[in-house]
Design a protein around this motif. Structure first.
Motif, short mmCIF file in Angstrom:
data_model
loop_
_atom_site.label_atom_id
_atom_site.label_comp_id
_atom_site.label_asym_id
_atom_site.label_seq_id
_atom_site.Cartn_x
_atom_site.Cartn_y
_atom_site.Cartn_z
N ASN A 73 0.82 -1.22 0.00
CA ASN A 73 0.00 0.00 0.00
C ASN A 73 0.85 1.26 0.00
N TYR A 74 2.13 1.13 0.32
CA TYR A 74 3.02 2.29 0.39
C TYR A 74 4.11 2.23 -0.68
N MET A 75 3.98 1.30 -1.63
CA MET A 75 5.00 1.14 -2.67
C MET A 75 4.54 1.78 -3.97
N GLU A 76 5.51 2.29 -4.73
CA GLU A 76 5.23 2.96 -6.00
C GLU A 76 5.72 2.15 -7.19
N ASN A 77 6.74 1.33 -7.00
CA ASN A 77 7.33 0.55 -8.08
C ASN A 77 6.40 -0.60 -8.45
N ARG A 78 5.75 -0.50 -9.60
CA ARG A 78 4.80 -1.53 -10.00
C ARG A 78 5.47 -2.86 -10.27
N VAL A 121 -2.54 3.51 8.05
CA VAL A 121 -2.31 4.87 8.54
C VAL A 121 -1.89 5.74 7.36
N ASP A 122 -2.49 6.89 7.26
CA ASP A 122 -2.18 7.80 6.16
C ASP A 122 -0.77 8.36 6.32
N SER A 123 -0.06 8.45 5.22
CA SER A 123 1.28 9.03 5.19
C SER A 123 1.56 9.49 3.77
N PRO A 124 2.61 10.28 3.55
CA PRO A 124 2.90 10.72 2.18
C PRO A 124 3.14 9.58 1.21
N ALA A 125 3.52 8.41 1.71
CA ALA A 125 3.82 7.29 0.82
C ALA A 125 2.60 6.44 0.50
N LEU A 126 1.48 6.66 1.16
CA LEU A 126 0.30 5.82 0.93
C LEU A 126 -0.24 6.05 -0.48
N ASN A 127 -0.56 4.94 -1.17
CA ASN A 127 -1.08 5.04 -2.53
C ASN A 127 -2.40 5.80 -2.57
N ALA A 128 -2.64 6.44 -3.70
CA ALA A 128 -3.86 7.24 -3.83
C ALA A 128 -5.11 6.37 -3.72
N HIS A 129 -5.08 5.17 -4.32
CA HIS A 129 -6.25 4.29 -4.28
C HIS A 129 -6.51 3.81 -2.86
N SER A 130 -5.44 3.52 -2.12
CA SER A 130 -5.63 3.08 -0.74
C SER A 130 -6.12 4.22 0.13
N ARG A 131 -5.69 5.43 -0.17
CA ARG A 131 -6.12 6.58 0.62
C ARG A 131 -7.60 6.88 0.39
#
Length: 738
Positions: A273-278, A597-607
């Protein structure tokens, strides 16, 4: 093994007087303590069998001075069982406790503090405090790891003593210990304390999480589980942090212990949920498949736990097992609960590419002996037709073939799913209705009968003898289940609308409406009867538009779990919550919920689907007594001993424990300490915005007059202030009046 077999003879019910006489006789003639050891083994065996040995308290305690480790262990085991029930005699043991806490043998030191922690009596807790503080810094790692677990027991007995004694901070320091077992026990202790509603808030930062990962390889299996599970308390602030951590723990998917594998999968799903690398996300999904498949070769209990977890995982990450549907084909010797779980997963993994293979397997299951399994298989064929349009023709033909066998429960399940297929594909498969009507006499269950009635009513214009069929079904209208009665009522109204000129249809609808409105007690059925009657009497054309309105085609979206709830459940992978598919706080009293928990790294879809945790409702500590009383200045505040010791002004909602930051070799502040804060009536600062919205202030000066009438409640709707906090706008007043 030999000693275990020899000790079996001690498991015989003995008399208290005999044991007391043997212990007293062994004091003078037992130089090697053989007789005393034998008697104590008999006592411990009787305790294991559930016999009350507490009258021997004084005699057994006298054996504590024996310089033999085996005897000390048995005496301490006796004290763990009966120490708390003898508070007036426990003072006899405290000198021996204090002496053993300073013994040269680390096993005896650890045994002493562990036994003391099992006796939550103030006198023992007072003696334990100083010794536990020293044992947490003991030179032997065995003593330190035992002391870490003892802190939890002290906290459960007296949280205030544990916090004032600085034991929580010492546990924090043990997380940086050089011994991996000590680290694992410290993490386990802090996690258990943090899971209490009135415990501390236990969080990890990046440096602490990295140190725990370094100790992961040297820990035991259960130590690895505790450390991995604690990583849920770390919230990545950057995508790179989550990706690096996932790469470090992915190797533990190859572990032989199923609990380690499921815990690793839980952490990987959390970090995704906090990763960007697909590519890394796809790589993790690809790596999670083989370990899950390998767990299916274990015993049936482990298989079932794995299958229930897989059912959650593939809803969130379908790529994990998208090509492994054959793995979930049922074996002849699988228990029924395993077969049903596999059946559900087969349906979830079905696609156009493998639909033919899945359908062939489901047809085989439909000829099994177990009725529940056959019902589930037939229903799965219908669900497969709804889900995969390319396989709908084959599924319909398979259902018709199964109905030709004229097995009652198979026919009924086939009719139930056929009704849904008609709604999914309107105007395509109505040609099979005559074949369905042939099995009308075989229907004896309410759900299948209601489905058949719906089919007859919905397609009454295409069935020539629809009025005859409904007339026969209405013969037992008053004895039918409510579900069937509702279906018959609607079907007869549809028949009347389709064939308004038919005298038989008029007679039938009048008879059913009269039954529904005059001779039935169910309010839903009666209200629907009145509604139909008035529509047909006042405006038949409007009734036609309403009753025969075009119905939306059903989809399989309802089978999917809500995305936010799914993210929450995946945080409980490998636990009871993942088996029940419920959050633990819904069925375990006092359990603490988990959420992303919300954080700057949380994915947009999860947020977007983030579900914040509800504030913890602690039991009230103040008793309010109704009636007049003296007005005190502090009556509106909750005052406890801790608050009295603090100097004014009053503390903020979240008061941090006095944890001093450490510094590293470079002179910079060491950020490796875990954040431990008091979890009282207030919640975390970042969750304050999500807890309770402030109530809107009303501009009406008479808004509070309702409370002046005591228990009298006004029935009239009162105007509410427009705006946030749940207030109604001006346009909503019409709804109240209506």
């Amino acid at each position: 093994m030999a000693s275990a077999g020899q000790d079996a003879k001690f498991f015989q019910r003995g008399k208290i007087e005999e044991f007391r006489a043997d212990l007293q006789a062994a004091e003078s003639k037992d130089k090697k303590f053989i007789k005393r050891k034998t008697v104590l083994k008999k006592v411990v065996a009787n305790i294991t069998m559930g016999n009350d040995m507490s009258p021997l308290f004084t005699d057994v305690v006298q054996c504590l001075g024996t310089p033999l480790l085996e005897i000390k262990k048995m005496v301490y085991l006796f004290l763990m069982s009966y120490g708390r029930s003898r508070p007036d005699q426990i003072h006899m043991v405290i000198p021996n406790f204090l002496q053993d806490c300073n013994d040269r043998n680390p096993l005896i030191r650890a045994l002493a503090i562990r036994t003391m922690s099992y006796i939550p009596i103030p006198e023992v807790m007072e003696a334990l405090s100083d010794n536990l503080r020293h044992c947490l810094k003991d030179r032997d790692p065995y003593v330190r790891k035992t002391a870490a677990i003892c802190v939890v027991k002290v906290y459960n007995a007296d949280p205030r003593r544990a916090e004032k004694g600085g034991f929580v901070e010492q546990l924090r320091d043990l997380m940086l210990d050089a011994n991996a077992t000590v680290v694992a026990n410290a993490v386990a202790a802090l996690s258990e304390i943090g899971d209490r509603q009135d415990g501390v808030i236990f969080k990890l930062n990046l440096a602490t999480a990295n140190r725990l990962l370094a100790a992961l390889g040297e820990s035991s299996e259960w130590g690895q589980i505790y450390i991995l599970d604690s990583l849920l308390r770390y919230v990545p602030e950057r995508h790179a942090d989550a990706e690096t951590m996932a790469e470090r723990i992915i190797i533990h998917l190859n572990h032989a212990n199923s609990a380690v594998v499921l815990t690793t999968i839980k952490i990987l799903l959390y970090l995704m949920n906090y990763m960007e690398n697909r590519r890394l996300v796809e790589h993790c999904c690809k790596k999670m498949g083989p370990p899950l498949v390998a767990l299916l070769s274990s015993g049936p209990e482990v298989q079932y736990v794995t299958l229930r977890n897989i059912l959650l995982i593939i809803q969130r990450r379908p790529a994990v097992l998208k090509n492994d549907v054959r793995v979930f084909f049922c074996k002849y010797n699988d228990p029924i609960y395993v077969k049903l779980a596999k059946l559900e997963i087969m349906y979830r993994l079905a696609r156009a590419e493998n639909a033919k293979e899945v359908l062939a397997e489901l047809q085989e299951y439909a000829s099994e002996v177990d009725i529940d399994f056959v019902r589930k298989a037939v229903r799965s064929i219908g669900r497969l037709a709804i889900k995969v349009e390319a396989a709908a023709d084959q599924c319909i033909q398979a259902l018709l073939n199964l109905m030709e066998n004229k097995v009652t429960y198979v026919v009924q399940e086939a009719i139930i799913v056929t009704k849904d297929i008609f709604r999914r594909y309107p105007g395509q498969y109505e040609g099979i209705i005559p074949k369905l009507c042939e099995h009308l006499d075989a229907l004896d269950e309410s759900e299948s009968k209601a489905a058949m009635v719906w089919i007859i009513g919905q397609f009454a214009d295409r069935i020539d003898n629809a009025d005859e069929l409904l007339d026969d079904l209405c013969y037992t209208f008053l004895e039918e289940h409510v579900e069937v009665q509702l279906a018959l009522l609607t079907a007869t109204v549809k028949l009347f609308i389709y064939k308004a000129s038919s005298e038989r249809a008029k007679t039938l609808v009048h008879k059913v409406l009269k039954w529904a409105t005059e001779e039935v007690d169910n309010p839903d059925l009666r209200d629907r009867g009145f509604m139909y009657w008035r529509m047909l009497a006042i405006n038949p054309s409007a009734a036609k538009d309403i009753v025969l309105a075009e119905k939306p085609a059903i989809t399989t979206d309802s089978d999917r779990m809500d995305r936010g709830a799914l993210d929450q459940l995946l945080l409980h992978t490998g636990s009871l919550g993942s088996i029940y598919h419920k959050n633990p706080e819904t069925f375990i009293r006092g359990a603490i919920g988990k959420s992303l928990v919300d954080s700057p790294a949380l994915n947009a879809h999860s947020r977007m689907v983030l579900i914040p945790l509800a504030p913890t409702a602690l039991p009230p500590s103040v008793v309010n007594v109704t009636g007049p009383g003296p007005i005190e200045s502090h009556s509106s505040n909750l005052v406890d001993a801790e608050a009295l010791e603090r100097p004014p002004p009053p503390p903020p909602p979240e008061s941090k424990l006095p944890i001093q930051p450490q510094t590293n070799g470079d002179g910079q502040q060491d950020q490796s300490t875990a954040e431990v804060s008091r979890n009282g009536n207030s919640s975390e600062p970042e969750d304050d915005d999500d807890d309770v919205a402030p109530l809107p202030k009303s501009d009406d000066p008479y808004a509070n007059l309702a409370g002046a009438f005591g228990t009298y409640m006004a029935d009239e709707p009162r105007p509410m202030a427009a705006g946030g906090g749940g207030g109604r706008g001006r346009n909503d007043l019409d709804d109240l009046l209506f």
